[in-house]
Design a protein around this motif. Structure first.
Motif, PDB file in Angstrom:
ATOM      1  N   LYS A 276      26.251  49.189   0.742  1.00  0.00           N
ATOM      2  CA  LYS A 276      25.591  48.880  -0.533  1.00  0.00           C
ATOM      3  C   LYS A 276      25.272  47.401  -0.679  1.00  0.00           C
ATOM      4  CE  LYS A 276      29.992  48.557  -3.057  1.00  0.00           C
ATOM      5  NZ  LYS A 276      30.779  49.082  -4.194  1.00  0.00           N
ATOM      6  N   THR A 277      25.901  46.530   0.129  1.00  0.00           N
ATOM      7  CA  THR A 277      25.583  45.098   0.099  1.00  0.00           C
ATOM      8  C   THR A 277      24.531  44.740   1.150  1.00  0.00           C
ATOM      9  OG1 THR A 277      27.346  44.496   1.660  1.00  0.00           O
ATOM     10  CG2 THR A 277      27.933  44.597  -0.677  1.00  0.00           C
ATOM     11  N   TRP A 278      23.983  45.753   1.824  1.00  0.00           N
ATOM     12  CA  TRP A 278      22.975  45.574   2.873  1.00  0.00           C
ATOM     13  C   TRP A 278      23.532  44.842   4.092  1.00  0.00           C
ATOM     14  CZ3 TRP A 278      18.450  48.106   3.022  1.00  0.00           C
ATOM     15  CH2 TRP A 278      18.038  48.706   1.834  1.00  0.00           C
ATOM     16  N   SER A 279      24.806  45.069   4.374  1.00  0.00           N
ATOM     17  CA  SER A 279      25.425  44.475   5.565  1.00  0.00           C
ATOM     18  C   SER A 279      25.471  45.520   6.674  1.00  0.00           C
ATOM     19  CB  SER A 279      26.844  43.992   5.244  1.00  0.00           C
ATOM     20  OG  SER A 279      26.825  43.005   4.250  1.00  0.00           O
ATOM     21  N   PRO A 280      24.944  45.225   7.866  1.00  0.00           N
ATOM     22  CA  PRO A 280      25.014  46.171   8.988  1.00  0.00           C
ATOM     23  C   PRO A 280      26.447  46.330   9.484  1.00  0.00           C
ATOM     24  CG  PRO A 280      23.289  44.513   9.327  1.00  0.00           C
ATOM     25  CD  PRO A 280      24.131  44.044   8.191  1.00  0.00           C
ATOM     26  N   SER A 281      26.766  47.513   9.963  1.00  0.00           N
ATOM     27  CA  SER A 281      28.106  47.795  10.478  1.00  0.00           C
ATOM     28  C   SER A 281      28.346  47.069  11.795  1.00  0.00           C
ATOM     29  CB  SER A 281      28.291  49.304  10.659  1.00  0.00           C
ATOM     30  OG  SER A 281      27.291  49.815  11.535  1.00  0.00           O
ATOM     31  N   THR A 282      29.622  46.979  12.166  1.00  0.00           N
ATOM     32  CA  THR A 282      30.031  46.296  13.398  1.00  0.00           C
ATOM     33  C   THR A 282      30.245  47.273  14.535  1.00  0.00           C
ATOM     34  OG1 THR A 282      31.092  44.511  12.145  1.00  0.00           O
ATOM     35  CG2 THR A 282      31.811  44.830  14.425  1.00  0.00           C
ATOM     36  N   TYR A 283      30.874  48.398  14.236  1.00  0.00           N
ATOM     37  CA  TYR A 283      31.280  49.317  15.290  1.00  0.00           C
ATOM     38  C   TYR A 283      30.294  50.474  15.453  1.00  0.00           C
ATOM     39  CZ  TYR A 283      35.678  46.832  14.863  1.00  0.00           C
ATOM     40  OH  TYR A 283      36.630  45.843  14.830  1.00  0.00           O
ATOM     41  N   ALA A 284      30.294  51.048  16.652  1.00  0.00           N
ATOM     42  CA  ALA A 284      29.473  52.227  16.921  1.00  0.00           C
ATOM     43  C   ALA A 284      30.028  53.415  16.140  1.00  0.00           C
ATOM     44  CB  ALA A 284      29.473  52.526  18.417  1.00  0.00           C
ATOM     45  N   VAL A 285      29.164  54.378  15.839  1.00  0.00           N
ATOM     46  CA  VAL A 285      29.616  55.623  15.210  1.00  0.00           C
ATOM     47  C   VAL A 285      30.240  56.471  16.313  1.00  0.00           C
ATOM     48  CG1 VAL A 285      28.911  57.660  13.916  1.00  0.00           C
ATOM     49  CG2 VAL A 285      27.778  55.469  13.495  1.00  0.00           C
ATOM     50  N   PRO A 286      31.562  56.672  16.283  1.00  0.00           N
ATOM     51  CA  PRO A 286      32.249  57.237  17.459  1.00  0.00           C
ATOM     52  C   PRO A 286      31.825  58.640  17.842  1.00  0.00           C
ATOM     53  CG  PRO A 286      33.728  57.124  15.554  1.00  0.00           C
ATOM     54  CD  PRO A 286      32.500  56.368  15.190  1.00  0.00           C
ATOM     55  N   VAL A 287      31.336  59.451  16.891  1.00  0.00           N
ATOM     56  CA  VAL A 287      30.979  60.829  17.225  1.00  0.00           C
ATOM     57  C   VAL A 287      29.614  60.927  17.895  1.00  0.00           C
ATOM     58  CG1 VAL A 287      32.400  61.781  15.373  1.00  0.00           C
ATOM     59  CG2 VAL A 287      29.998  61.240  14.925  1.00  0.00           C
ATOM     60  N   ILE A 288      28.834  59.852  17.875  1.00  0.00           N
ATOM     61  CA  ILE A 288      27.510  59.869  18.505  1.00  0.00           C
ATOM     62  C   ILE A 288      27.648  59.449  19.966  1.00  0.00           C
ATOM     63  CG2 ILE A 288      25.201  58.846  18.504  1.00  0.00           C
ATOM     64  CD1 ILE A 288      25.382  58.553  15.510  1.00  0.00           C
ATOM     65  N   GLY A 289      27.383  60.387  20.867  1.00  0.00           N
ATOM     66  CA  GLY A 289      27.456  60.106  22.291  1.00  0.00           C
ATOM     67  C   GLY A 289      26.188  59.440  22.796  1.00  0.00           C
ATOM     68  N   PRO A 290      26.213  58.892  24.001  1.00  0.00           N
ATOM     69  CA  PRO A 290      25.044  58.181  24.535  1.00  0.00           C
ATOM     70  C   PRO A 290      23.839  59.070  24.770  1.00  0.00           C
ATOM     71  CG  PRO A 290      26.709  58.488  26.231  1.00  0.00           C
ATOM     72  CD  PRO A 290      27.336  58.916  24.952  1.00  0.00           C
ATOM     73  N   ASP A 291      24.066  60.398  24.901  1.00  0.00           N
ATOM     74  CA  ASP A 291      22.967  61.335  25.152  1.00  0.00           C
ATOM     75  C   ASP A 291      22.613  62.174  23.930  1.00  0.00           C
ATOM     76  OD1 ASP A 291      22.547  60.901  28.067  1.00  0.00           O
ATOM     77  OD2 ASP A 291      24.628  61.553  28.171  1.00  0.00           O
ATOM     78  N   ASP A 292      23.208  61.884  22.783  1.00  0.00           N
ATOM     79  CA  ASP A 292      22.981  62.697  21.588  1.00  0.00           C
ATOM     80  C   ASP A 292      21.693  62.306  20.864  1.00  0.00           C
ATOM     81  OD1 ASP A 292      25.358  63.924  22.126  1.00  0.00           O
ATOM     82  OD2 ASP A 292      26.517  62.898  20.568  1.00  0.00           O
ATOM     83  N   PHE A 293      21.101  63.304  20.196  1.00  0.00           N
ATOM     84  CA  PHE A 293      19.935  63.089  19.334  1.00  0.00           C
ATOM     85  C   PHE A 293      20.266  63.635  17.951  1.00  0.00           C
ATOM     86  CE2 PHE A 293      18.293  63.146  23.606  1.00  0.00           C
ATOM     87  CZ  PHE A 293      17.333  62.139  23.619  1.00  0.00           C
ATOM     88  N   LEU A 294      20.016  62.849  16.934  1.00  0.00           N
ATOM     89  CA  LEU A 294      20.367  63.234  15.567  1.00  0.00           C
ATOM     90  C   LEU A 294      19.254  64.089  14.955  1.00  0.00           C
ATOM     91  CD1 LEU A 294      22.342  62.884  13.178  1.00  0.00           C
ATOM     92  CD2 LEU A 294      21.133  60.777  12.605  1.00  0.00           C
ATOM     93  N   PHE A 295      19.615  65.266  14.422  1.00  0.00           N
ATOM     94  CA  PHE A 295      18.605  66.104  13.785  1.00  0.00           C
ATOM     95  C   PHE A 295      18.919  66.402  12.322  1.00  0.00           C
ATOM     96  CE2 PHE A 295      21.511  69.328  15.624  1.00  0.00           C
ATOM     97  CZ  PHE A 295      21.734  70.145  14.532  1.00  0.00           C
ATOM     98  N   GLY A 296      20.030  65.924  11.795  1.00  0.00           N
ATOM     99  CA  GLY A 296      20.318  66.177  10.389  1.00  0.00           C
ATOM    100  C   GLY A 296      21.602  65.527   9.933  1.00  0.00           C
ATOM    101  N   SER A 297      21.698  65.296   8.623  1.00  0.00           N
ATOM    102  CA  SER A 297      22.899  64.742   8.010  1.00  0.00           C
ATOM    103  C   SER A 297      23.102  65.415   6.663  1.00  0.00           C
ATOM    104  CB  SER A 297      22.768  63.225   7.830  1.00  0.00           C
ATOM    105  OG  SER A 297      23.865  62.702   7.100  1.00  0.00           O
ATOM    106  N   CYS A 298      24.342  65.841   6.395  1.00  0.00           N
ATOM    107  CA  CYS A 298      24.613  66.578   5.171  1.00  0.00           C
ATOM    108  C   CYS A 298      26.077  66.417   4.789  1.00  0.00           C
ATOM    109  CB  CYS A 298      24.276  68.054   5.397  1.00  0.00           C
ATOM    110  SG  CYS A 298      24.415  69.075   3.943  1.00  0.00           S
ATOM    111  N   ASN A 299      26.350  65.846   3.613  1.00  0.00           N
ATOM    112  CA  ASN A 299      27.710  65.717   3.084  1.00  0.00           C
ATOM    113  C   ASN A 299      28.671  65.040   4.058  1.00  0.00           C
ATOM    114  OD1 ASN A 299      26.808  66.982   0.786  1.00  0.00           O
ATOM    115  ND2 ASN A 299      27.725  68.966   1.273  1.00  0.00           N
TER     116      ASN A 299
END
Length: 547
Positions: A92-115
């Motif tokens: 909310k302060t427009w600060s980018p995160s530092t760490y990678a999102v651990p559940v996203i693998g190097p070969d993954d493609f995001l197709f949706g986000s919900c709750n």
């Protein structure tokens, strides 16, 4: 002396005091805590575990959660080098995160986000559903065995607020002589409801355009999935298709009344987007000879009433960015944009806006990822648990060799290990430098106390060395993987520290020689003869910095 038994009794009393508080007061306290803290609280006692894991609390906490912009960059080849998928969270302060999102693998493609859950397409036989905050994952068997021509953009992920059901949809391309032709039409949507045993095929009213799905995007709003379909006789030659996730039925919605296009511009582009939980159509004309350049005004229309098919024009934007990331590109009254080498944002104030690139608030440099590849989702950190759905027969265990374990990412992992070796080496050299500086101070301390101008010279030489002492030499090694933006910044900082250490060792060596020369001159002035001792050159510490 306090015995262990006394401490145990005090602890029990404290627990009783906390748990004796009114339930609504405990709830209000827990609502103020981030998910990471609540996950630690789960292990404190059974009472807290049951309280925090209660579905009603999870839902209430979700409704109060802060919103983040999740900016996803898919893997891709750049100058012959393969870069992994990665994501940045914007708070909310427009600060980018530092760490990678651990559940996203190097070969993954995001197709949706919900709750707080992410839908991730993989190139294996499964798709992955993951809570990106808790790290919990579930792998589901893909609906079609023949996945040739399949693409992550043909999948969607939604939730119906009435039935409380999560559903994944898949647009199945039509086949010609048994071979998928997933680039033209589809006549079936495949649906999976969390907890179910199999995918269900639902035929569409007619063959629909798969190209429009891929080019314009898919949006889920209030339990209904929307996408655009080509229709040559309709307004703007497109219609809006909807699919109700509860009753699993289709409907057609007409787009706003067509406005006159400028003849000197090229064809019109369309995107379907979600702005503040409202379905929106975003459209603009392109350059006549370059469809990647938007000209004229970017119109944003909001669907106010799906039943009455009533639209209103929400925004009219002059000089829009050429790329409209989806499915959600507005965060906290600002437009998210990808331009040249930077990701930034523009203020979204009023209905008629003129964007100036000079007013873009830069967030980060997205290189080496490709231009116009970013996806943007507005998401929350939640406690939503997947355990209840994992007993379904469609759930699969992932293969042992996945993600960073694959051979193709070996060079990438080796580079990170080399960076850690470099960090360790610089850390040791910084401590060695501090030790040498302290020794120098001790050796020449007696000269500073002499009432002679040599003392002033010695003091100046020592100050020259000590004023550039390294700071934060006890910085811990990163225990979590950094995202690629922070990895670049970290590597640049290490190189800078390495260069500084070379200069520091050279400075301390020079200071030592200068003080020796001053001391020799002082002794000669005092009539004290000294043997001609050549200076011994210690092994240059610069050689230790070969990183």
């Amino acid at each position: 002396m306090v015995t262990g038994e006394t401490n145990a009794k005090r602890q029990i009393n404290k627990e009783c005091i906390i748990n004796s508080l009114p339930g609504d007061l405990i709830e209000r306290i827990f609502f103020r805590l981030p998910v990471s803290t609540l996950l630690r609280c789960v292990g404190v006692c059974k009472h807290w575990h049951d309280f925090i894991r209660d579905p009603q609390f999870v839902t209430s906490h979700l409704q109060r959660a802060h919103h983040y912009a999740l900016l996803f960059f898919p893997q891709g080849l750049v100058s012959g080098q393969l870069y992994p998928s990665d994501a940045i969270l914007i708070d909310k302060t427009w600060s980018p995160s530092t760490y990678a999102v651990p559940v996203i693998g190097p070969d993954d493609f995001l197709f949706g986000s919900c709750n707080g859950l992410l839908g991730l397409y993989t190139k294996t036989s499964t798709i992955k559903i993951a809570n990106f905050t808790t790290g919990e994952c579930m792998h589901l068997e893909k609906p079609a065995k023949n996945t040739r021509g399949d693409h992550f953009s043909f999948y969607s992920f939604g939730f119906h607020p009435v039935t409380k059901e999560y559903k994944i949809t898949h647009f199945l391309g039509d086949c010609v002589e048994g071979r998928p032709r997933n680039k033209d039409k589809f006549s079936v949507i495949q649906v999976y409801t969390f907890g179910g045993e199999k995918w269900k095929d639902i035929p569409t009213p007619e063959a629909l355009s798969l190209n429009s799905v891929r080019n314009s995007g898919i949006v889920n709003v209030d339990g209904t999935m929307y996408w655009l379909n080509e229709d040559k006789i309709a307004s703007w030659q497109h219609t809006l298709m909807s699919f109700d996730l509860r009753v699993e039925s289709f409907a057609t919605i007409q787009l706003p009344v067509e406005r006159e296009d400028h003849d000197y511009f090229g064809p019109r582009k369309f995107w379907i987007r979600d702005i503040y939980g409202k379905l929106c159509i975003v459209t603009a004309q392109t350059a006549r000879y370059d469809a990647g350049i938007l000209l004229g005004e970017l119109q944003i229309w909001t669907l106010d009433n799906p039943v009455e098919q009533r639209w209103s024009q929400k925004y009219n934007i002059k000089n829009p960015p050429n790329y409209i990331p989806g499915p959600q590109f507005v965060h906290r009254d600002r437009i998210l944009a990808q331009s040249f080498s930077s990701v930034g944002s523009y203020e979204l104030i009023g209905e008629n806006i003129e964007i100036s690139f000079s007013k873009m608030a830069e967030l980060f440099d997205f290189r080496p990822h490709k231009l116009y590849s970013m996806q943007s989702y507005i998401c929350v950190k939640s406690l939503v648990c997947l355990d209840v759905y994992k007993k379904a027969g469609i759930v699969r265990r992932p293969k042992q060799q996945v993600g960073w374990q694959l051979k193709k990412w070996g060079a990438w992992e080796n580079e990170l290990r080399e960076i850690e070796k470099m960090r360790s080496k610089i850390h040791k050299l910084e401590h060695k430098f501090l030790g040498l500086a302290d020794q120098m101070v001790e050796i020449y301390q007696f000269l500073e106390d002499k009432p002679h101008e040599i003392a002033e010279h010695v003091r100046m030489e020592l100050n020259q060395v000590l004023q550039d002492k390294p700071e934060n030499t006890n910085q811990p090694r990163f225990l979590r993987r950094l995202n690629w933006v922070e990895q670049k910044r970290d590597a640049e900082e290490l190189i800078s520290r390495s260069k500084k250490m070379s200069a520091r060792f050279e400075a301390i060596k020079q200071a030592h020689l200068n003080i020796c020369s001053l001391l020799r001159s002082y002794l000669l002035d005092q009539g004290i003869s000294i043997p001609d001792v050549s200076s011994t050159d210690d092994k240059n510490e610069e050689e230790n910095l070969a990183c």
